[in-house]
Motif scaffolding. Structure first.
Motif, PDB file in Angstrom:
ATOM      1  N   LYS A 175      10.415 -13.580  27.320  1.00 38.57           N
ATOM      2  CA  LYS A 175      10.661 -12.146  27.138  1.00 38.57           C
ATOM      3  C   LYS A 175      11.817 -11.917  26.165  1.00 38.57           C
ATOM      4  O   LYS A 175      11.768 -11.009  25.345  1.00 38.57           O
ATOM      5  CB  LYS A 175      10.947 -11.456  28.484  1.00 38.57           C
ATOM      6  CG  LYS A 175       9.728 -11.299  29.336  1.00 38.57           C
ATOM      7  CD  LYS A 175       8.682 -10.460  28.641  1.00 38.57           C
ATOM      8  CE  LYS A 175       7.409 -10.369  29.432  1.00 38.57           C
ATOM      9  NZ  LYS A 175       6.369  -9.636  28.711  1.00 38.57           N
ATOM     10  N   LYS A 176      12.855 -12.734  26.244  1.00 45.17           N
ATOM     11  CA  LYS A 176      13.977 -12.606  25.311  1.00 45.17           C
ATOM     12  C   LYS A 176      13.525 -12.884  23.880  1.00 45.17           C
ATOM     13  O   LYS A 176      13.918 -12.178  22.952  1.00 45.17           O
ATOM     14  CB  LYS A 176      15.112 -13.554  25.695  1.00 45.17           C
ATOM     15  CG  LYS A 176      15.888 -13.101  26.906  1.00 45.17           C
ATOM     16  CD  LYS A 176      17.015 -14.070  27.236  1.00 45.17           C
ATOM     17  CE  LYS A 176      17.782 -13.614  28.461  1.00 45.17           C
ATOM     18  NZ  LYS A 176      18.872 -14.538  28.799  1.00 45.17           N
ATOM     19  N   ILE A 177      12.688 -13.887  23.716  1.00 42.91           N
ATOM     20  CA  ILE A 177      12.156 -14.207  22.386  1.00 42.91           C
ATOM     21  C   ILE A 177      11.292 -13.051  21.885  1.00 42.91           C
ATOM     22  O   ILE A 177      11.373 -12.674  20.708  1.00 42.91           O
ATOM     23  CB  ILE A 177      11.346 -15.531  22.424  1.00 42.91           C
ATOM     24  CG1 ILE A 177      12.297 -16.702  22.635  1.00 42.91           C
ATOM     25  CG2 ILE A 177      10.534 -15.712  21.152  1.00 42.91           C
ATOM     26  CD1 ILE A 177      11.601 -18.021  22.926  1.00 42.91           C
ATOM     27  N   GLU A 178      10.498 -12.469  22.751  1.00 39.51           N
ATOM     28  CA  GLU A 178       9.652 -11.339  22.363  1.00 39.51           C
ATOM     29  C   GLU A 178      10.506 -10.138  21.958  1.00 39.51           C
ATOM     30  O   GLU A 178      10.200  -9.447  20.977  1.00 39.51           O
ATOM     31  CB  GLU A 178       8.718 -10.956  23.509  1.00 39.51           C
ATOM     32  CG  GLU A 178       7.734  -9.882  23.137  1.00 39.51           C
ATOM     33  CD  GLU A 178       6.760  -9.553  24.260  1.00 39.51           C
ATOM     34  OE1 GLU A 178       6.079  -8.528  24.125  1.00 39.51           O
ATOM     35  OE2 GLU A 178       6.665 -10.303  25.243  1.00 39.51           O
ATOM     36  N   ILE A 179      11.583  -9.897  22.686  1.00 37.01           N
ATOM     37  CA  ILE A 179      12.490  -8.793  22.354  1.00 37.01           C
ATOM     38  C   ILE A 179      13.121  -9.028  20.982  1.00 37.01           C
ATOM     39  O   ILE A 179      13.202  -8.111  20.158  1.00 37.01           O
ATOM     40  CB  ILE A 179      13.572  -8.618  23.446  1.00 37.01           C
ATOM     41  CG1 ILE A 179      12.939  -8.042  24.707  1.00 37.01           C
ATOM     42  CG2 ILE A 179      14.709  -7.730  22.957  1.00 37.01           C
ATOM     43  CD1 ILE A 179      13.848  -8.046  25.919  1.00 37.01           C
ATOM     44  N   GLN A 180      13.555 -10.245  20.721  1.00 42.45           N
ATOM     45  CA  GLN A 180      14.137 -10.570  19.410  1.00 42.45           C
ATOM     46  C   GLN A 180      13.114 -10.361  18.294  1.00 42.45           C
ATOM     47  O   GLN A 180      13.437  -9.832  17.232  1.00 42.45           O
ATOM     48  CB  GLN A 180      14.641 -12.009  19.386  1.00 42.45           C
ATOM     49  CG  GLN A 180      15.871 -12.232  20.232  1.00 42.45           C
ATOM     50  CD  GLN A 180      16.264 -13.704  20.323  1.00 42.45           C
ATOM     51  OE1 GLN A 180      15.486 -14.578  19.947  1.00 42.45           O
ATOM     52  NE2 GLN A 180      17.454 -13.971  20.829  1.00 42.45           N
ATOM     53  N   ARG A 181      11.873 -10.776  18.543  1.00 42.44           N
ATOM     54  CA  ARG A 181      10.822 -10.608  17.544  1.00 42.44           C
ATOM     55  C   ARG A 181      10.586  -9.122  17.262  1.00 42.44           C
ATOM     56  O   ARG A 181      10.472  -8.704  16.106  1.00 42.44           O
ATOM     57  CB  ARG A 181       9.517 -11.243  18.029  1.00 42.44           C
ATOM     58  CG  ARG A 181       8.389 -11.155  17.006  1.00 42.44           C
ATOM     59  CD  ARG A 181       7.067 -11.641  17.567  1.00 42.44           C
ATOM     60  NE  ARG A 181       6.585 -10.880  18.694  1.00 42.44           N
ATOM     61  CZ  ARG A 181       5.974  -9.689  18.610  1.00 42.44           C
ATOM     62  NH1 ARG A 181       5.780  -9.131  17.436  1.00 42.44           N
ATOM     63  NH2 ARG A 181       5.570  -9.068  19.686  1.00 42.44           N
ATOM     64  N   LEU A 182      10.556  -8.313  18.318  1.00 49.36           N
ATOM     65  CA  LEU A 182      10.354  -6.874  18.148  1.00 49.36           C
ATOM     66  C   LEU A 182      11.519  -6.231  17.408  1.00 49.36           C
ATOM     67  O   LEU A 182      11.318  -5.340  16.571  1.00 49.36           O
ATOM     68  CB  LEU A 182      10.137  -6.208  19.508  1.00 49.36           C
ATOM     69  CG  LEU A 182       8.813  -6.523  20.185  1.00 49.36           C
ATOM     70  CD1 LEU A 182       8.798  -5.971  21.605  1.00 49.36           C
ATOM     71  CD2 LEU A 182       7.641  -6.003  19.393  1.00 49.36           C
ATOM     72  N   GLU A 183      12.740  -6.677  17.695  1.00 50.76           N
ATOM     73  CA  GLU A 183      13.907  -6.146  16.992  1.00 50.76           C
ATOM     74  C   GLU A 183      13.819  -6.460  15.504  1.00 50.76           C
ATOM     75  O   GLU A 183      14.120  -5.605  14.653  1.00 50.76           O
ATOM     76  CB  GLU A 183      15.194  -6.711  17.588  1.00 50.76           C
ATOM     77  CG  GLU A 183      15.535  -6.134  18.949  1.00 50.76           C
ATOM     78  CD  GLU A 183      16.706  -6.832  19.619  1.00 50.76           C
ATOM     79  OE1 GLU A 183      17.095  -7.950  19.192  1.00 50.76           O
ATOM     80  OE2 GLU A 183      17.249  -6.258  20.582  1.00 50.76           O
ATOM     81  N   ILE A 186      11.177  -4.232  13.923  1.00 49.13           N
ATOM     82  CA  ILE A 186      11.695  -2.875  13.729  1.00 49.13           C
ATOM     83  C   ILE A 186      12.602  -2.843  12.504  1.00 49.13           C
ATOM     84  O   ILE A 186      12.525  -1.923  11.677  1.00 49.13           O
ATOM     85  CB  ILE A 186      12.440  -2.383  14.986  1.00 49.13           C
ATOM     86  CG1 ILE A 186      11.444  -2.117  16.105  1.00 49.13           C
ATOM     87  CG2 ILE A 186      13.267  -1.135  14.690  1.00 49.13           C
ATOM     88  CD1 ILE A 186      12.066  -1.877  17.464  1.00 49.13           C
ATOM     89  N   GLU A 187      13.461  -3.835  12.374  1.00 43.54           N
ATOM     90  CA  GLU A 187      14.350  -3.924  11.213  1.00 43.54           C
ATOM     91  C   GLU A 187      13.539  -4.010   9.918  1.00 43.54           C
ATOM     92  O   GLU A 187      13.855  -3.340   8.927  1.00 43.54           O
ATOM     93  CB  GLU A 187      15.254  -5.152  11.349  1.00 43.54           C
ATOM     94  CG  GLU A 187      16.267  -5.309  10.246  1.00 43.54           C
ATOM     95  CD  GLU A 187      17.135  -6.549  10.428  1.00 43.54           C
ATOM     96  OE1 GLU A 187      17.748  -6.960   9.436  1.00 43.54           O
ATOM     97  OE2 GLU A 187      17.185  -7.107  11.540  1.00 43.54           O
ATOM     98  N   LEU A 188      12.482  -4.805   9.920  1.00 42.96           N
ATOM     99  CA  LEU A 188      11.632  -4.945   8.746  1.00 42.96           C
ATOM    100  C   LEU A 188      10.959  -3.614   8.406  1.00 42.96           C
ATOM    101  O   LEU A 188      10.898  -3.226   7.236  1.00 42.96           O
ATOM    102  CB  LEU A 188      10.575  -6.024   8.987  1.00 42.96           C
ATOM    103  CG  LEU A 188       9.577  -6.252   7.853  1.00 42.96           C
ATOM    104  CD1 LEU A 188      10.283  -6.694   6.579  1.00 42.96           C
ATOM    105  CD2 LEU A 188       8.541  -7.271   8.275  1.00 42.96           C
ATOM    106  N   GLU A 189      10.472  -2.909   9.410  1.00 46.16           N
ATOM    107  CA  GLU A 189       9.824  -1.617   9.166  1.00 46.16           C
ATOM    108  C   GLU A 189      10.814  -0.600   8.604  1.00 46.16           C
ATOM    109  O   GLU A 189      10.467   0.198   7.740  1.00 46.16           O
ATOM    110  CB  GLU A 189       9.174  -1.087  10.452  1.00 46.16           C
ATOM    111  CG  GLU A 189       7.944  -1.852  10.870  1.00 46.16           C
ATOM    112  CD  GLU A 189       6.838  -1.840   9.832  1.00 46.16           C
ATOM    113  OE1 GLU A 189       6.592  -0.806   9.188  1.00 46.16           O
ATOM    114  OE2 GLU A 189       6.202  -2.898   9.656  1.00 46.16           O
ATOM    115  N   LYS A 190      12.056  -0.641   9.087  1.00 46.41           N
ATOM    116  CA  LYS A 190      13.082   0.255   8.536  1.00 46.41           C
ATOM    117  C   LYS A 190      13.336  -0.057   7.068  1.00 46.41           C
ATOM    118  O   LYS A 190      13.482   0.856   6.249  1.00 46.41           O
ATOM    119  CB  LYS A 190      14.388   0.130   9.334  1.00 46.41           C
ATOM    120  CG  LYS A 190      14.340   0.792  10.682  1.00 46.41           C
ATOM    121  CD  LYS A 190      15.659   0.602  11.423  1.00 46.41           C
ATOM    122  CE  LYS A 190      15.629   1.230  12.793  1.00 46.41           C
ATOM    123  NZ  LYS A 190      16.897   1.028  13.519  1.00 46.41           N
TER     124      LYS A 190
END
Length: 73
Positions: A23-31, A34-38
């Motif tokens: 779950k921590k790895i998934e959260i990091q991937r999502l972060e 999001i940064e890439l989309e910004k």
């Protein structure tokens, strides 16, 4: 019986630990996503502004050329 319960608790602990790490790895991937989309959005905004300025410049040059052409007639 006692050792069996200890083994069950140990296995449950390992599974929980693995689940939490995933779950921590998934959260990091999502972060990062999001940064890439910004960054993509920011880049899009800058490109759009650049194109708007280029179009405005092209219009200005075209109008100046048209005015010069009318002056030659």
């Amino acid at each position: 019986m006692f050792w069996g319960m200890i083994a069950v608790i140990a296995v449950a602990s390992m599974l929980t630990d693995t689940f939490i790490k995933n779950k921590k790895i998934e959260i990091q991937r999502l972060e990062k996503e999001i940064e890439l989309e910004k960054l993509k959005l920011d880049n899009f905004d800058k490109e759009t502004e650049k194109m708007r300025l280029e179009l405005e410049q092209s219009k200005r040059v075209l109008l100046e050329t048209k005015m010069e052409y009318k002056g030659l007639e």
